[in-house]
Design a protein around this motif. Structure first.
Motif, PDB file in Angstrom:
ATOM      1  N   PRO A  80       0.848  -1.202   0.000  1.00  0.00           N
ATOM      2  CA  PRO A  80       0.000   0.000   0.000  1.00  0.00           C
ATOM      3  C   PRO A  80       0.882   1.250   0.000  1.00  0.00           C
ATOM      4  N   PRO A  81       0.309   2.382  -0.350  1.00  0.00           N
ATOM      5  CA  PRO A  81       1.096   3.621  -0.301  1.00  0.00           C
ATOM      6  C   PRO A  81       1.731   3.799   1.079  1.00  0.00           C
ATOM      7  N   GLU A  82       2.951   4.271   1.072  1.00  0.00           N
ATOM      8  CA  GLU A  82       3.765   4.342   2.288  1.00  0.00           C
ATOM      9  C   GLU A  82       3.113   5.154   3.411  1.00  0.00           C
ATOM     10  N   ASN A  83       2.514   6.292   3.059  1.00  0.00           N
ATOM     11  CA  ASN A  83       1.952   7.174   4.088  1.00  0.00           C
ATOM     12  C   ASN A  83       0.480   6.885   4.386  1.00  0.00           C
ATOM     13  N   GLU A  84      -0.017   5.755   3.933  1.00  0.00           N
ATOM     14  CA  GLU A  84      -1.415   5.387   4.178  1.00  0.00           C
ATOM     15  C   GLU A  84      -1.614   4.999   5.638  1.00  0.00           C
ATOM     16  N   HIS A  85      -2.761   5.346   6.174  1.00  0.00           N
ATOM     17  CA  HIS A  85      -3.089   5.029   7.566  1.00  0.00           C
ATOM     18  C   HIS A  85      -3.054   3.506   7.766  1.00  0.00           C
ATOM     19  N   PRO A  86      -2.507   3.048   8.888  1.00  0.00           N
ATOM     20  CA  PRO A  86      -2.410   1.602   9.142  1.00  0.00           C
ATOM     21  C   PRO A  86      -3.746   0.858   9.042  1.00  0.00           C
ATOM     22  N   LEU A 144     -11.554   4.606  -6.068  1.00  0.00           N
ATOM     23  CA  LEU A 144     -11.887   5.988  -6.427  1.00  0.00           C
ATOM     24  C   LEU A 144     -11.462   6.964  -5.328  1.00  0.00           C
ATOM     25  N   TYR A 145     -11.602   6.573  -4.085  1.00  0.00           N
ATOM     26  CA  TYR A 145     -11.153   7.391  -2.956  1.00  0.00           C
ATOM     27  C   TYR A 145      -9.640   7.615  -3.052  1.00  0.00           C
ATOM     28  N   HIS A 146      -8.909   6.558  -3.341  1.00  0.00           N
ATOM     29  CA  HIS A 146      -7.455   6.687  -3.499  1.00  0.00           C
ATOM     30  C   HIS A 146      -7.112   7.620  -4.654  1.00  0.00           C
ATOM     31  N   GLN A 147      -7.836   7.493  -5.745  1.00  0.00           N
ATOM     32  CA  GLN A 147      -7.537   8.283  -6.935  1.00  0.00           C
ATOM     33  C   GLN A 147      -7.850   9.769  -6.734  1.00  0.00           C
ATOM     34  N   PHE A 148      -9.055  10.058  -6.231  1.00  0.00           N
ATOM     35  CA  PHE A 148      -9.521  11.445  -6.235  1.00  0.00           C
ATOM     36  C   PHE A 148      -9.379  12.181  -4.901  1.00  0.00           C
ATOM     37  N   VAL A 149      -9.291  11.461  -3.796  1.00  0.00           N
ATOM     38  CA  VAL A 149      -9.163  12.125  -2.496  1.00  0.00           C
ATOM     39  C   VAL A 149      -7.716  12.048  -1.998  1.00  0.00           C
ATOM     40  N   LEU A 150      -7.177  10.842  -1.935  1.00  0.00           N
ATOM     41  CA  LEU A 150      -5.807  10.673  -1.440  1.00  0.00           C
ATOM     42  C   LEU A 150      -4.756  10.968  -2.504  1.00  0.00           C
ATOM     43  N   LYS A 151      -5.175  10.957  -3.783  1.00  0.00           N
ATOM     44  CA  LYS A 151      -4.275  11.251  -4.910  1.00  0.00           C
ATOM     45  C   LYS A 151      -3.065  10.311  -4.955  1.00  0.00           C
ATOM     46  N   THR A 152      -3.319   9.008  -4.750  1.00  0.00           N
ATOM     47  CA  THR A 152      -2.249   8.009  -4.816  1.00  0.00           C
ATOM     48  C   THR A 152      -2.257   7.346  -6.198  1.00  0.00           C
ATOM     49  N   ASP A 153      -1.286   6.484  -6.426  1.00  0.00           N
ATOM     50  CA  ASP A 153      -1.177   5.783  -7.710  1.00  0.00           C
ATOM     51  C   ASP A 153      -1.846   4.408  -7.686  1.00  0.00           C
TER      52      ASP A 153
END
Length: 163
Positions: A80-86, A144-153
């Protein structure tokens, strides 16, 4: 084993093929439901290509999911993205492994119900189907949350293969 930075071309293709097959199974399930009810009543069932499609689709999904598991166990999956909440990391991990379990249990429960005319297996199949549909909705919402809110890949990893 080191985690890859993305999914392979085979992993991505299998993901989307299985996703498409699951949508077909869900959309075209009415024929097999009707045929199963008729069989449980002891009535004769005429050949129906949509029933055959559902049975063959279930078998194919089971086989493709086994292939996906082999690829995942051999190659791994990107973290998962490194800075994502545990808690999000834990949810993603649990969701992915629950998907695999459901995608294997559904063909098995469906086969037992269909070929053995086992009513509890059919009820289990319907219950698992509902859980899978909820999980699919959660999965899409999370992407979609990752794409548009968290802006992750995260979403791009399932579109563009990594070596």
């Amino acid at each position: 084993m080191a985690s890859p930075t993305g999914y392979s071309r085979a992993q991505i293709r299998l993901h989307w093929i299985v996703a498409g097959l699951i949508v077909l199974q869900f959309v075209l399930h009415e024929s097999i439901s009707d045929a199963f009810d008729m069989a449980m009543e002891g009535r004769q069932i005429a050949f129906n290509p949509l029933v055959a499609q559902h049975v063959a689709g279930g078998v194919l999904i089971g086989l493709l999911v086994l292939w996906r598991l082999v690829l995942r166990l051999r190659r791994g999956a990107p973290p998962p993205p490194e800075n994502e909440h545990p808690l999000l990391k834990l949810a993603a991990h649990a969701t992915h492994w629950t998907f695999y379990a459901l995608m294997l249990m559904l063909p098995v429960s469906g086969a037992v119900a269909w070929f053995g005319l086992v009513e509890p297996a059919a009820e289990t199949h319907e219950f698992l189907k509902a859980i899978l549909m909820l999980l699919v909705l959660l999965h899409v919402a999370a992407a979609l949350y990752h794409q548009f809110v968290l802006k992750t890949d995260v979403l791009m990893r399932m579109k563009k293969p990594q070596a």
